[in-house]
Every structure is written in C-alpha cells, then in structure tokens.
Design a protein around this motif. Structure first.
Motif, short mmCIF file in Angstrom:
data_model
loop_
_atom_site.label_atom_id
_atom_site.label_comp_id
_atom_site.label_asym_id
_atom_site.label_seq_id
_atom_site.Cartn_x
_atom_site.Cartn_y
_atom_site.Cartn_z
N GLY A 22 0.85 -1.20 0.00
CA GLY A 22 0.00 0.00 0.00
C GLY A 22 0.88 1.24 0.00
N TYR A 52 -2.86 9.83 -4.65
CA TYR A 52 -1.78 9.69 -3.66
C TYR A 52 -0.57 10.55 -4.01
N HIS A 114 -12.03 4.95 -7.88
CA HIS A 114 -11.59 5.08 -6.48
C HIS A 114 -12.76 5.26 -5.52
N TYR A 213 -8.44 -2.90 2.48
CA TYR A 213 -7.54 -1.83 2.94
C TYR A 213 -7.80 -1.56 4.42
N GLY A 217 -5.49 -1.50 10.45
CA GLY A 217 -6.25 -0.48 11.19
C GLY A 217 -5.85 0.94 10.85
N SER A 218 -4.92 1.10 9.90
CA SER A 218 -4.46 2.44 9.51
C SER A 218 -4.28 3.34 10.74
N ALA A 258 0.82 -7.53 13.58
CA ALA A 258 0.56 -7.14 12.18
C ALA A 258 0.45 -8.38 11.31
#
Ligand SMILES: NC(=O)c1ccc[n+]([C@@H]2O[C@H](COP(=O)([O-])OP(=O)(O)OC[C@H]3O[C@@H](n4cnc5c(N)ncnc54)[C@H](OP(=O)(O)O)[C@@H]3O)[C@@H](O)[C@H]2O)c1
Length: 333
Positions: A22, A52, A114, A213, A217-218, A258
C-alpha cells in the motif's frame, strides 16, 4: 488450509498476488525506497492511486528494476485508481493516460474507480473546494456511462482488468447488470473490527474478488482526519495492532500482531495491501507464509467484528457527501 496461499484469480483468469504494497500517505521520496525494498523482499503487487501523488516516484523505482533486468513488466501486478474528479465518462481515458505516463507503463493490471461520489474538476486539485472550504461535489455522477468508459480502457489495452473501490452492494449490482466487461475486484475497508461479511458473500456470488484496505487499522487515520480539521467524533478510536486477542494469538505463533491481522484476512481469500515505508515492516508484512491460523484462532478473531461500528472510512472524509446521490454508506453494505 495451505500455509502458502495461492494468488487471487479473477473471473477472467488473471491472477493478483495476495499481498501488495500500500502506498497512501507515502511521500514520493519514501515510496521510491519502499517499492525498492518491497520488490527485494518478494512483493510483486503495488497499489497506488492518482490522488496519492506518488505515481511518478513509483514509476522511477519500477524503471530501475526493469533496467537492471531483475524483473519484467509481466512479473508485476500494478493497480491505480481513477480520481473522484475524473468520475465522468469523458475523463476516464485522460486520467488513465496521465497515470500511465507517471508510472512509465503501457498498461496497469487493474484500474479501479476510487470512489463512487464524483467531484468537480477544478484546475489540478484532487479535492476541489469553494472559497469557504466546502468540497465541490459533482451531483450528476452516472456510474453506468462511467463504467462504459472504463470498459473502453480494457478494449484499448490500457487496463487488463477493471474494478471498483468503496462501492456498496447496491451500486455494484447496478454496474454489474449493465456491464459488458465485468468488475473483477472491489477494494474496501476490511479488518478485524469491520469484517464485511455481507459484502463478502455478495461479491463471492458475483465472482468479484476483494482487496482489504486498513487491514492493520491504519493507525494514523484518526490523526489524519483530525489534522484536516474534520469531525473525528465519527471515527471509532480502535487499536488493531495492540488488541489483546490478536496479541495472544501472535505470541502463540511467535509472530507479530501485524502478521496475524494480515493472515486473518488472507486466510479468507481476501488480498491485503499493507502500507509501510519502514523497511523492517515491509519485510515483516511479507513474511506471513510460514504459519497458519487454526480454526480456533479464526473463531476468536471473527468474534472481534463490530460491524458498522468498526467502520473508519465514512462521511467524515468528505463533509457534505451524504447529500450526493451516490453516497455509498447510506446502504447497510
Ligand atoms: N481504496 C481506498 O479508498 C483506499 C483507502 C485507504 C487505503 N487504501 C490503500 O490501502 C493501503 C493500506 O491502508 P493504510 O495505509 O491506510 O493502512 P494500513 O496498511 O492498515 O496501516 C498502515 C500503517 O501501519 C503501519 N505499519 C505497517 N506495517 C506495520 C507493522 N508490521 N507493524 C507496525 N506498524 C505497521 C504503517 O507505518 P510505517 O509506514 O511506519 O510502517 C502505517 O502507519 C493504502 O496504503 C492504500 O494503498 C485504499
């Protein structure tokens, strides 16, 4: 369950590696190094998007690898996305050509819309605003004509497969019914606290593969929304990487939390695209093929699902989008 997980196969026979890198919020300098480390570690799938702002840096990293002869274009799976300012049929070719030029590629393996909500096109801004700071929506977004323009990109050879991101089942169904080239993939928020059971079942029935995505947990998403001055009260504060159940399972397997979060999603046949610019994390996130979560581990992790309460990406990201006819989160899934 095999420890070595097979690539994800699309209905059209094309294969997508189950782990990709990512790149959201990776600056151009960071991403160039991150792609290099990832390819060295064995990644062959890179996820980016026009919004991005790092496609050109990714293109440079790829070009170095092609020139070294260590890798060929056909060994890679490159994904990019149509920005919301391009959500009109007449814009699709222009934005894909722009992305391809930045990436220095002749084609992408997967081109995604997107976001279902369209924005107005204003100079070169990804998120155009009026003088009071309000996002300028295009209220006339038409998914059917937009999809036809996506299909034309497959005909032209600029995209091998096409798909959607952040679309709800209702919206997917509408496109599916009109499609000549079917959507091969859906990229959505999906993790232990928001497991998307209904959407997964829906996609399985339509033979649409899924990419998760926010699998980790960003962790910086909350502060990202806060720094934009947006309403954080709508974002659940949750800490996937330090969850007690995940930690217990990780310790049992001698793996990191992770790695357990990634493996949990992958063992359900869903691809993952963890973002990192830290070389150790990039390597660690790919080192998930030598262990297997047991059925008991999977049950314990499945029990962490909070359904809708676990969703982090919602209307908070573009205030006012609830009034757009294609606001995706008005549907339960
Ligand atoms: N389609 C869409 O609308 C959409 C939306 C959001 C994201 N995406 C895609 O999905 C990707 C993943 O989402 P995301 O980047 O927001 O979230 P994520 O992958 O869940 O989390 C990334 C964060 O976790 C940290 N991290 C990575 N590996 C780690 C490890 N092994 N141990 C501890 N921390 C680790 C990273 O920091 P370090 O860099 O310091 O390692 C980064 O802060 C994006 O990069 C993007 O490509 C798509």
């Amino acid at each position: 369950m095999e420890k070595v997980l097979a690539p994800i196969t699309f209905y059209n026979g094309r294969k997508m590696p189950i782990i990709g890198l990512g790149t959201w919020q990776s600056s151009p300098d960071e991403v160039e190094k991150a792609v290099d480390v990832a390819l060295q570690a064995g990644y062959r799938h890179i996820d980016t998007a026009a919004t991005y702002g790092n496609e050109a840096a990714i293109g440079r990293a790829l070009q170095n690898w092609f020139e070294s002869g260590k890798i060929k274009r056909e060994d890679l799976f490159i994904v990019t996305k149509l920005p919301p300012v391009g959500n009109r049929a007449e814009c699709v070719e222009k934005y894909l050509k722009k992305s391809l030029a930045a990436l220095q590629l002749q084609y992408v393996d997967l081109y995604l819309i997107h976001y279902p909500v369209g924005l107005q096109e204003l100079q070169d801004e990804s998120f155009p605003k009026d003088k009071d700071g309000n996002i300028l929506f295009d209220m006339n977004t038409d998914h059917i004509s937009l999809w036809k323009a996506m299909e034309a990109q497959v005909d032209a050879g600029r995209a091998l497969s096409i798909g959607l991101s952040n679309f709800s089942a209702e919206q997917i169904k509408r496109i599916w019914r009109s499609a000549r080239v079917r959507p091969a993939n859906l990229q959505v928020e999906l993790h232990i606290y928001h497991q998307q059971r209904e959407l997964r079942a829906f996609c399985r029935a339509l033979d649409i593969t899924i990419v998760s995505y926010f699998t980790l947990g960003s962790p910086r998403y909350y502060s990202y929304i806060e720094n934009l001055g947006l309403d954080v009260s709508r974002i659940p504060k949750q800490h996937h990487l330090s969850d007690a159940v995940v930690l217990r399972i990780a310790q049992k397997h001698g793996k990191s939390t992770a790695q357990v979060l990634l493996r949990f999603v992958m063992q359900q046949g869903v691809a993952v695209i963890p973002k990192s610019t830290n070389p150790e994390h990039i390597q660690q996130n790919f080192d998930v093929f030598d262990f297997e979560l047991s059925p008991e581990d999977m049950y314990s992790l499945e029990a962490l699902d909070k359904g809708e309460r676990g969703r982090q990406v919602n209307g908070a990201i573009f205030p006012g989008q609830e009034n757009h006819p294609e606001y995706p989160w008005k549907y339960r899934y």
